[in-house]
Design an enzyme around this catalytic site. Structure first.
Site, PDB file in Angstrom:
ATOM      1  CG  HIS A  17      63.080   1.743 -63.919  1.00 56.58           C
ATOM      2  ND1 HIS A  17      63.470   1.176 -65.113  1.00 56.58           N
ATOM      3  CD2 HIS A  17      64.221   2.145 -63.299  1.00 56.58           C
ATOM      4  CE1 HIS A  17      64.792   1.241 -65.223  1.00 56.58           C
ATOM      5  NE2 HIS A  17      65.267   1.818 -64.133  1.00 56.58           N
TER       6      HIS A  17
ATOM      7  CG  ASP B 198      69.984  -2.127 -62.600  1.00 58.30           C
ATOM      8  OD1 ASP B 198      69.008  -1.591 -63.152  1.00 58.30           O
ATOM      9  OD2 ASP B 198      71.159  -1.953 -62.962  1.00 58.30           O
TER      10      ASP B 198
ATOM     11  CG  ASP C 249      58.293   3.469 -66.484  1.00 58.13           C
ATOM     12  OD1 ASP C 249      58.816   2.403 -66.118  1.00 58.13           O
ATOM     13  OD2 ASP C 249      57.269   3.945 -65.957  1.00 58.13           O
TER      14      ASP C 249
ATOM     15  CG  HIS D   2      49.632   4.347 -66.836  1.00 53.28           C
ATOM     16  ND1 HIS D   2      49.599   5.167 -65.721  1.00 53.28           N
ATOM     17  CD2 HIS D   2      50.759   3.582 -66.693  1.00 53.28           C
ATOM     18  CE1 HIS D   2      50.626   4.897 -64.943  1.00 53.28           C
ATOM     19  NE2 HIS D   2      51.346   3.947 -65.514  1.00 53.28           N
TER      20      HIS D   2
ATOM     21  CD  GLU E 182      61.025   1.350 -57.622  1.00 50.90           C
ATOM     22  OE1 GLU E 182      61.846   2.146 -57.117  1.00 50.90           O
ATOM     23  OE2 GLU E 182      60.549   1.485 -58.775  1.00 50.90           O
TER      24      GLU E 182
ATOM     25  CB  SER F 129      53.335   0.610 -65.050  1.00 51.20           C
ATOM     26  OG  SER F 129      53.571   1.892 -65.588  1.00 51.20           O
TER      27      SER F 129
END
Length: 285
Positions: A42, A143, A164, A19, A118, A100
C-alpha cells in the site's frame, strides 16, 4: 476513522514509528552484498507536501516529525531518520515528507528491487512519476494483498514486505492476517513489517494476537512495538497511537527500539498517559 488519502496524516507520530522501523530494517538488509527486494503493498504517493491543504487541515506532522526536526543530539538511529527527511527536502525547510517508497529509494542500492502497489489512481500516478523510472522498480495500480502470490519468493531469496493499508474498511484487518500467512507460506525467511493503528475498535485490539498466532512458526520470531501518544477525541475515538509488528526482524532491532522508544514517547506524547510497549519472541532460529 482515518482519511483514505495518506496526505492528511503525512509525518505524524505513526509515520515516525513506521518509517523509523522501516529504515532500520532496510539498513540492516543493505549490509549484505546480495540484492534484496522490498514489496510495499500500500505504497501511497511516495511523498507528500506538508504545505498543501491536506496536511495543513489538521497539521498532524507538527506533533510528529515536527517535534524531531530541530531537536539537538538525537540518538544516531533517530538522527539518521530525520536526515532522510532532510534529504527528501533537499536540505532545506520541512516542506515535504517522504512516504515509505520515498524512504526506501534513499536506502536501497542500485541493484535492489522495489515492487510498489497502490490502488488510488491519483496517488498511483504521482508514485509512477516519482519512482517509475528507477531501475528494478515496478509501480502497479493493483491490489497489494493479491500481489504477494506473484511477488514471493523474490528472485534473490532476500526480501522484505511492508503491509500498511488504510484500515478504513474493517475487512482490512483480516486481510492483513491472511497476507502475513501468505508471506510465511511462500517465503518463510522473509522479513514482514505490519503497521496498524491503535483505534477503539475490536478488530484493532485483536490484531496483535492474531499476528502473533500467524507468526508462531517464523524462523526468527517476531517483534511488536507500539507507541501510544494521544487520548483520542472526546468520544474516545481517533488515532491513539500505532504499532509495528515485524516478523523475522533483524536481531539488532529490539535493542535499538528499546533505547529509542522512551525518548520518542517523551517527545511525541500529547498527554500524561503517553506510553510504549516492546515485546519479542525469538522464534526457533
Amino acid at each position: 476513522m482515518l482519511a483514505y488519502r495518506h496526505a492528511f496524516h503525512a509525518g505524524n507520530h505513526a509515520d515516525v514509528l513506521k518509517h523509523l522501523v522501516l529504515a532500520q530494517v532496510l539498513r540492516y538488509m543493505g549490509e549484505k552484498d546480495k540484492p534484496y527486494t522490498l514489496v510495499d503493498t500500500h505504497a501511497g504517493a511516495g511523498g507528500y507536501s506538508l504545505a498543501g491543504r491536506y496536511a495543513q487541515k489538521r497539521g498532524e506532522f507538527e506533533s510528529g516529525i515536527g517535534r524531531l526536526w530541530d531537536h539537538p543530539d538525537l540518538p544516531a538511529p533517530l538522527a539518521e531518520y530525520v536526515e532522510l527527511v532532510r534529504q527528501f527536502n533537499g536540505g532545506g525547510a520541512l516542506e515535504q515528507y517522504p512516504g515509505s517508497p520515498g524512504i526506501a529509494q534513499m536506502l536501497l542500492r542500485a541493484t535492489d528491487r522495489m515492487s510498489l502497489y497502490e490502488l488510488h489512481p491519483t496517488d498511483n500516478r504521482i508514485l509512477e512519476s516519482f519512482l517509475g523510472h528507477r531501475p528494478h522498480t515496478k509501480v502497479q495500480m493493483s491490489d497489494g494483498f493479491a500481489a504477494l502470490q506473484k511477488e514471493l519468493p523474490p528472485p534473490s531469496r532476500r526480501g522484505a514486505v511492508l503491509i500498511d493499508p488504510s484500515y478504513e474498511l474493517k475487512t482490512d484487518y483480516a486481510k492483513v492476517v491472511g497476507a502475513v500467512r501468505e508471506c510465511l507460506t511462500r517465503f518463510a525467511q522473509g522479513t514482514v513489517m505490519v503497521w496498524y493503528p491503535q483505534v477503539q475498535i475490536v478488530e484493532a485490539a485483536q490484531l496483535p494476537k492474531r499476528l502473533m498466532a500467524a507468526a508462531k512458526e517464523a524462523p526468527k520470531g517476531w517483534l511488536h512495538a507500539t507507541l501510544h501518544v494521544h487520548r483520542g477525541e472526546g468520544d474516545g475515538f481517533g488515532l491513539h497511537g500505532s504499532g509495528m509488528f515485524v516478523i523475522n526482524p533483524p536481531f539488532v532491532l529490539h535493542d535499538t527500539l528499546a533505547a529509542l522508544l522512551p525518548l520518542l514517547t517523551e517527545l511525541l506524547g500529547q498527554y500524561e498517559g503517553a506510553r510504549f510497549t516492546l515485546d519479542q519472541d525469538l522464534g526457533k532460529g
